[in-house]
Design a protein around this motif. Structure first.
Motif, PDB file in Angstrom:
ATOM      1  N   ARG A  63       1.076  -1.503   0.014  1.00  0.00           N
ATOM      2  CA  ARG A  63      -0.091   0.459  -0.344  1.00  0.00           C
ATOM      3  C   ARG A  63       0.881   1.518   0.476  1.00  0.00           C
ATOM      4  O   ARG A  63       0.674   1.895  -0.669  1.00  0.00           O
ATOM      5  N   GLY A  90       2.549   1.904  -3.333  1.00  0.00           N
ATOM      6  CA  GLY A  90       1.463   2.511  -4.110  1.00  0.00           C
ATOM      7  C   GLY A  90       0.773   3.541  -4.019  1.00  0.00           C
ATOM      8  O   GLY A  90       0.800   4.641  -5.168  1.00  0.00           O
ATOM      9  N   TYR A  91       0.620   3.752  -3.176  1.00  0.00           N
ATOM     10  CA  TYR A  91       0.812   5.612  -2.375  1.00  0.00           C
ATOM     11  C   TYR A  91       1.313   6.254  -3.094  1.00  0.00           C
ATOM     12  O   TYR A  91       2.014   7.626  -3.763  1.00  0.00           O
ATOM     13  N   GLN A 106       3.700   5.907  -6.021  1.00  0.00           N
ATOM     14  CA  GLN A 106       4.355   5.176  -7.228  1.00  0.00           C
ATOM     15  C   GLN A 106       2.799   6.378  -7.748  1.00  0.00           C
ATOM     16  O   GLN A 106       2.614   7.401  -8.848  1.00  0.00           O
ATOM     17  N   SER A 107       1.655   6.346  -6.573  1.00  0.00           N
ATOM     18  CA  SER A 107       0.170   7.157  -7.793  1.00  0.00           C
ATOM     19  C   SER A 107       0.693   8.862  -7.502  1.00  0.00           C
ATOM     20  O   SER A 107       0.392   9.494  -8.673  1.00  0.00           O
TER      21      SER A 107
END
Length: 98
Positions: free
Chosen positions: A63, A66-67, A69-70
């Motif tokens: 998670r 992912g944050y 990368q976003s």
């Protein structure tokens, strides 16, 4: 985003310390072991909890990355686009120095 990435990072770091303590307890020579809360537990229970904590930690890492990368990937793409547009616009300007 449905969750706060700063809280996820904080939980990741807290869980990391808890995993280190659980590893030390799992490797303790005596059975039963005394938990930091003062309760008694067996090494097998500690090892079982350690496995669960590692699984949760792996999910948390996914998670958090992912944050990251976003947030980073769109920002870097926008920066690259701006640099390319600036380069293209400068290429079409007429030079007055002749």
């Amino acid at each position: 985003m449905d969750e706060r990435p700063d809280q996820q990072l904080k939980q990741y770091l807290t869980a990391r310390r808890a995993i280190e303590r659980a590893e030390a307890l799992a490797n303790a020579p005596s059975d039963p072991v005394t938990l930091p809360s003062g309760e008694m537990s067996t090494r097998a229970e500690v090892a079982s909890d350690l496995t669960l904590m590692r699984e949760r930690q792996a999910a948390r890492v996914i998670r958090v990355t992912g944050y990251a990368q976003s947030v980073l990937i769109p920002s870097l793409l926008l920066l690259a686009l701006g640099i390319m547009l600036g380069w293209a616009i400068r290429g079409f300007r007429k030079d007055n120095a002749t």
